[in-house]
Enzyme design. Structure first.
Site, PDB file in Angstrom:
ATOM      1  N   ASP A  59      78.166  49.854  86.457  1.00 57.05           N
ATOM      2  CA  ASP A  59      78.388  48.598  87.161  1.00 57.05           C
ATOM      3  C   ASP A  59      79.891  48.347  87.233  1.00 57.05           C
ATOM      4  O   ASP A  59      80.572  48.331  86.198  1.00 57.05           O
ATOM      5  CB  ASP A  59      77.698  47.459  86.394  1.00 57.05           C
ATOM      6  CG  ASP A  59      77.698  46.141  87.140  1.00 57.05           C
ATOM      7  OD1 ASP A  59      78.616  45.892  87.934  1.00 57.05           O
ATOM      8  OD2 ASP A  59      76.774  45.332  86.907  1.00 57.05           O
ATOM      9  N   SER A 142      88.802  44.874 104.510  1.00 60.65           N
ATOM     10  CA  SER A 142      87.867  44.557 105.591  1.00 60.65           C
ATOM     11  C   SER A 142      88.654  43.806 106.639  1.00 60.65           C
ATOM     12  O   SER A 142      89.701  43.212 106.346  1.00 60.65           O
ATOM     13  CB  SER A 142      86.724  43.667 105.081  1.00 60.65           C
ATOM     14  OG  SER A 142      86.012  43.066 106.155  1.00 60.65           O
ATOM     15  N   TYR A 155      82.916  35.870 101.081  1.00 58.02           N
ATOM     16  CA  TYR A 155      83.371  37.227 101.383  1.00 58.02           C
ATOM     17  C   TYR A 155      84.798  37.217 101.921  1.00 58.02           C
ATOM     18  O   TYR A 155      85.644  38.032 101.514  1.00 58.02           O
ATOM     19  CB  TYR A 155      82.428  37.868 102.399  1.00 58.02           C
ATOM     20  CG  TYR A 155      82.741  39.311 102.723  1.00 58.02           C
ATOM     21  CD1 TYR A 155      82.406  40.329 101.833  1.00 58.02           C
ATOM     22  CD2 TYR A 155      83.363  39.664 103.914  1.00 58.02           C
ATOM     23  CE1 TYR A 155      82.675  41.659 102.128  1.00 58.02           C
ATOM     24  CE2 TYR A 155      83.641  40.982 104.224  1.00 58.02           C
ATOM     25  CZ  TYR A 155      83.297  41.979 103.331  1.00 58.02           C
ATOM     26  OH  TYR A 155      83.571  43.292 103.622  1.00 58.02           O
ATOM     27  N   LYS A 159      88.049  39.073 100.218  1.00 56.84           N
ATOM     28  CA  LYS A 159      88.820  40.131 100.876  1.00 56.84           C
ATOM     29  C   LYS A 159      90.281  39.720 101.069  1.00 56.84           C
ATOM     30  O   LYS A 159      91.180  40.568 101.021  1.00 56.84           O
ATOM     31  CB  LYS A 159      88.172  40.509 102.207  1.00 56.84           C
ATOM     32  CG  LYS A 159      86.872  41.285 102.038  1.00 56.84           C
ATOM     33  CD  LYS A 159      87.093  42.573 101.240  1.00 56.84           C
ATOM     34  CE  LYS A 159      85.840  43.395 101.065  1.00 56.84           C
ATOM     35  NZ  LYS A 159      86.084  44.640 100.289  1.00 56.84           N
TER      36      LYS A 159
END
Length: 277
Positions: A59, A142, A155, A159
């Site tokens: 993990d 991203s 998100y 990022k």
């Protein structure tokens, strides 16, 4: 091959972009270690690539697992030249208004622990080996690290945080380790969502991204996953990118140059230049 004898460690390397990166780096002559949560996919990777790949199940939120991956990589291949923190999850563009109040804390922790802390853990675990090899780190960012609407607030914020990591660590680790980032756009992968929002079984491949992006991207289509891998090879190649650190490559089909009224300003070039299709 320019990467013959180089050693690369990739997190989240058993599916999607990560798997494409493993395949590309092996094809370029490198040996690759992969940290991934899926034992089955790790087994498949090792079966497909033999002695060129070592897999570690773990993990990315666990520094112990990250250290184990670094240790296994060094034990198998003797060094780490390039680290690619790549494992991540997507919030499926869940807007703030749609985030359940009783899930915000857990969802925030899950997204940031995987997408940001997982990256920090990876560098921390591999740092001695990277300094020793005068290596490099290549973060997967991203388009959401630069523009809105590539994800929801969780998100997108995560990022943007990775963009900050590239810049800060490029400073902190100089002059021994180069740190750069690649910001891909949409692609057909197995990217999953936060379990805290009930999205762990949901794959981005179920979203019709290709149809959605065809009219949005200046290049006129959604790139294939494999087409994103060349940027990582570029940053990992020692001879060609010695000056590059702290660099952020928008590798997203041209999202930042879309026009106000059309995605591509040269759609009629073939007609005007009398060039056949």
């Amino acid at each position: 091959m320019k990467l013959t004898g180089e050693v690369v460690l990739i997190t989240g390397g058993a599916a999607g972009l990560g798997r494409a990166l493993v395949d590309r780096f092996v094809a370029e002559g490198a040996n690759v270690a992969v940290l991934d949560k899926s034992a089955d996919r790790i087994k498949q990777l090792e079966s497909d690539h033999g002695d060129n790949v070592v897999g570690i199940v773990g993990d990315v939120r666990s520094l112990r697992d990250q250290k184990q991956a670094a240790e296994r990589c060094v034990a198998k291949f003797g060094k780490i030249d390039t680290l690619i923190p790549n494992a991540g999850i997507w919030d499926y563009s869940t807007a703030l208004i749609d985030l359940p109040e009783d899930s915000i804390d857990a969802a925030f922790d899950e997204v940031f622990h995987i997408n940001v802390k997982g990256y920090i853990h990876a560098v921390k675990a591999c740092l001695p080996a990277l300094v020793a090899s005068r290596g490099s780190v290549i973060f997967t960012i991203s388009n959401a690290g630069f523009y809105p609407n590539g994800g929801g607030p969780l998100y997108t914020a995560a990022k943007h945080a990775v963009v900050g990591l590239v810049r800060e660590l490029a400073f902190e680790l100089a002059p021994y380790v180069r740190v750069n980032g690649v910001a891909p756009g949409g692609m057909n992968t197995d990217l999953r969502g936060p379990s805290s929002l009930g999205m762990s079984g949901q794959s981005i491949s179920t979203v019709p991204l290709a149809d959605m992006l065809k009219s949005v991207l200046p290049i006129g289509r959604m790139p294939e996953t494999e087409e994103y891998t060349g940027a990582y090879v570029f940053f990992a190649t020692r001879g060609d990118v010695a000056p590059a650190t702290g660099a952020l490559l928008n590798y997203d089909g041209g999202m930042g140059v879309r026009g106000f009224f059309s995605a591509a300003g040269g759609a009629d070039l073939l007609e005007k230049l009398n060039i056949s299709h």
